[in-house]
Motif scaffolding. Structure first.
Motif, short mmCIF file in Angstrom:
data_model
loop_
_atom_site.label_atom_id
_atom_site.label_comp_id
_atom_site.label_asym_id
_atom_site.label_seq_id
_atom_site.Cartn_x
_atom_site.Cartn_y
_atom_site.Cartn_z
N PRO A 216 0.81 -1.12 -0.01
CA PRO A 216 0.10 0.12 -0.02
C PRO A 216 0.88 1.22 -0.14
CG PRO A 216 -0.92 -1.64 1.42
CD PRO A 216 0.33 -2.16 0.93
N ALA A 217 1.89 1.46 0.65
CA ALA A 217 2.82 2.39 0.77
C ALA A 217 3.51 2.67 -0.71
CB ALA A 217 3.90 2.36 1.87
N SER A 218 4.18 1.71 -1.19
CA SER A 218 4.87 1.88 -2.29
C SER A 218 3.90 2.49 -3.45
CB SER A 218 5.72 0.42 -2.82
OG SER A 218 4.78 -0.50 -3.26
N LEU A 219 2.52 1.65 -3.50
CA LEU A 219 1.88 1.86 -4.75
C LEU A 219 0.93 3.22 -4.34
CD1 LEU A 219 0.73 -1.85 -4.85
CD2 LEU A 219 1.98 -0.38 -6.73
N ALA A 220 0.87 3.92 -3.25
CA ALA A 220 -0.10 5.06 -2.97
C ALA A 220 0.17 6.24 -3.83
CB ALA A 220 0.43 5.68 -1.48
N ALA A 221 1.14 6.63 -4.42
CA ALA A 221 1.42 7.89 -4.97
C ALA A 221 0.70 7.74 -6.44
CB ALA A 221 2.85 8.07 -5.40
N ALA A 222 0.83 6.58 -7.19
CA ALA A 222 0.12 6.36 -8.37
C ALA A 222 -1.23 5.79 -8.67
CB ALA A 222 1.42 5.67 -9.25
N SER A 223 -1.87 5.12 -7.47
CA SER A 223 -2.99 4.32 -7.60
C SER A 223 -4.03 5.46 -6.94
CB SER A 223 -2.85 3.19 -6.78
OG SER A 223 -2.66 3.32 -5.38
N ASP A 224 -5.22 5.42 -7.72
CA ASP A 224 -6.30 6.01 -7.15
C ASP A 224 -7.06 5.10 -6.13
OD1 ASP A 224 -6.30 8.14 -8.93
OD2 ASP A 224 -7.32 6.92 -10.47
N HIS A 225 -7.01 3.87 -6.22
CA HIS A 225 -7.54 2.88 -5.28
C HIS A 225 -6.42 1.66 -5.28
CE1 HIS A 225 -11.39 4.81 -4.97
NE2 HIS A 225 -11.15 5.09 -6.40
N CYS A 226 -6.31 1.14 -3.93
CA CYS A 226 -5.51 -0.08 -3.66
C CYS A 226 -6.24 -1.33 -3.17
CB CYS A 226 -4.58 0.09 -2.77
SG CYS A 226 -3.25 -1.22 -2.46
N LEU A 227 -6.24 -2.42 -3.98
CA LEU A 227 -7.34 -3.47 -3.67
C LEU A 227 -6.61 -4.62 -3.14
CD1 LEU A 227 -9.76 -3.47 -6.44
CD2 LEU A 227 -9.97 -2.31 -4.37
N VAL A 228 -7.09 -5.81 -2.27
CA VAL A 228 -6.34 -6.92 -1.81
C VAL A 228 -6.25 -7.66 -3.21
CG1 VAL A 228 -6.55 -9.09 -0.54
CG2 VAL A 228 -7.28 -6.97 0.27
N ASP A 229 -7.28 -7.84 -3.96
CA ASP A 229 -6.72 -8.48 -5.43
C ASP A 229 -7.72 -8.13 -6.29
OD1 ASP A 229 -9.07 -10.12 -4.96
OD2 ASP A 229 -7.88 -11.39 -3.53
N ILE A 230 -7.97 -8.62 -7.55
CA ILE A 230 -8.71 -8.32 -8.68
C ILE A 230 -10.14 -8.78 -8.20
CG2 ILE A 230 -6.96 -8.16 -10.51
CD1 ILE A 230 -7.98 -11.17 -11.28
N THR A 231 -10.39 -9.61 -7.61
CA THR A 231 -11.88 -9.88 -7.42
C THR A 231 -12.69 -8.85 -6.90
OG1 THR A 231 -11.34 -10.81 -5.17
CG2 THR A 231 -11.29 -12.29 -7.04
N ALA A 232 -12.06 -7.66 -6.14
CA ALA A 232 -12.74 -6.66 -5.62
C ALA A 232 -12.87 -5.65 -6.49
CB ALA A 232 -11.97 -6.02 -4.19
N LEU A 233 -12.29 -5.70 -7.80
CA LEU A 233 -12.49 -4.69 -8.85
C LEU A 233 -14.09 -4.30 -9.30
CD1 LEU A 233 -11.15 -2.60 -10.59
CD2 LEU A 233 -11.08 -4.59 -12.51
N PRO A 234 -15.03 -5.31 -9.61
CA PRO A 234 -16.21 -5.30 -9.87
C PRO A 234 -16.98 -4.32 -8.77
CG PRO A 234 -15.57 -7.52 -10.43
CD PRO A 234 -14.51 -6.70 -9.62
N GLY A 235 -16.83 -4.73 -7.42
CA GLY A 235 -17.39 -4.15 -6.64
C GLY A 235 -16.99 -2.49 -6.51
N LEU A 236 -15.62 -2.36 -6.57
CA LEU A 236 -15.26 -1.02 -6.52
C LEU A 236 -16.07 -0.12 -7.69
CD1 LEU A 236 -13.23 0.90 -5.62
CD2 LEU A 236 -11.52 0.23 -7.47
N LEU A 237 -15.88 -0.74 -8.94
CA LEU A 237 -16.57 0.03 -10.01
C LEU A 237 -17.90 0.31 -9.58
CD1 LEU A 237 -14.84 -1.70 -12.83
CD2 LEU A 237 -14.37 0.55 -12.03
N GLU A 238 -18.53 -0.59 -9.07
CA GLU A 238 -20.04 -0.52 -8.95
C GLU A 238 -20.06 0.82 -7.56
OE1 GLU A 238 -23.89 -2.89 -7.04
OE2 GLU A 238 -22.17 -3.97 -7.59
N ARG A 239 -19.50 0.55 -6.53
CA ARG A 239 -19.31 1.84 -5.60
C ARG A 239 -19.05 3.07 -5.89
NH1 ARG A 239 -16.28 -2.18 -2.97
NH2 ARG A 239 -14.64 -0.55 -3.05
N LEU A 240 -18.43 3.09 -6.90
CA LEU A 240 -17.89 4.38 -7.55
C LEU A 240 -18.72 5.14 -8.40
CD1 LEU A 240 -14.00 3.85 -7.97
CD2 LEU A 240 -15.06 5.17 -6.00
N GLY A 241 -19.75 3.98 -8.93
CA GLY A 241 -20.71 4.41 -10.03
C GLY A 241 -19.92 4.65 -11.23
#
Length: 250
Positions: A216-241
């Motif tokens: 999380p620390a090394s990826l913070a500057a360039a990422s809008d969001h940080c997930l445990v793995d790709i399975t959380a991606l559909p839920g993230l997109l849904e939450r963000l609309g």
């Protein structure tokens, strides 16, 4: 960073491969040991030195975020090992590594069942691609092995002619292949090379995952969001609309 409400809906997703679709430690640390032994011509001390030079602790197997073994192209890894003393030319070692990485796809471990994951995203209407620092043949072999090749609209490796990460070329080629604007694309990866590639291309969303070498620390500057793995991606997109919507295509 744009406010979520101001963003164009995401219509395309461009994934990194190693550390994103495939569990990095389980898939590639064993391969790293093998390529180092080959590059050292079975000299154990030299093999350890080559691993260290490219970012891996030969005793623990830990790979540093954004190091050559974490994020470099096959040629860049070969260049790093030759510079550290491997008795090969860069061209010869690159060719050896390309073959070994393609073979490594046969033993790679996915972070989830990739066929249903990609089928679900495709059914939602997303355009899908994979952009990796590996060679294109290895990417296609991975997609074939895990059953999602038919759901891909785009594949790019370091040798596909679109440049290398963190340059924007792979993203822009994905956009050209799918008819999408960069702001309607999400880039998903485990290293800053992936995320800065997305930023350089002007994508709408950069998403980091923690199944590779980043933290999380090394990826913070360039990422809008940080997930445990790709399975959380559909839920993230849904939450963000930010799911597939009208107006994303050119």
């Amino acid at each position: 960073m744009k406010k979520e409400a101001d963003r164009t809906p995401i219509a395309g997703i461009l994934f990194d491969k190693d550390g994103t679709l495939l569990d990095y430690a389980r898939s590639w640390v064993p391969v790293n040991y093998r390529i180092a032994r080959l590059a050292a011509r079975d000299d154990p001390a030299l093999a350890d030195r080559l691993l260290k030079a490219c970012g891996m602790d030969p005793e623990s197997g830990h790979v540093l975020p954004d190091s050559l073994l974490a994020a470099g192209s096959t040629r860049e890894i070969a260049e790093g090992m030759v510079k550290a003393g491997a008795p090969f030319t860069v061209e010869a070692l690159t060719a050896e590594f390309d073959g070994m990485f393609k073979e490594g796809a046969a033993a790679a471990v996915p972070v989830t069942e990739l066929a249903p994951f990609f089928a679900f995203l495709k059914a939602q209407g997303y355009r899908l691609g994979v952009a990796s620092s590996d060679n294109e043949a290895s990417i296609r072999e991975t997609a074939r092995r895990f059953g999602f090749a038919g759901d891909l609209d785009f594949v790019a490796g370091y040798d596909s002619g679109y440049g290398i990460k963190p340059e924007p070329g792979m993203v822009l080629a994905f956009c050209a292949a799918t008819g999408l604007k960069p702001e309607s694309v999400a880039v998903v990866g485990d290293n800053n090379h992936d995320l800065y590639m997305g930023r350089a291309a002007g994508v709408g969303l950069t998403v980091a995952v923690l199944t590779g070498t980043g933290s999380p620390a090394s990826l913070a500057a360039a990422s809008d969001h940080c997930l445990v793995d790709i399975t959380a991606l559909p839920g993230l997109l849904e939450r963000l609309g930010l799911g597939v919507g009208v107006g994303a295509a050119q």
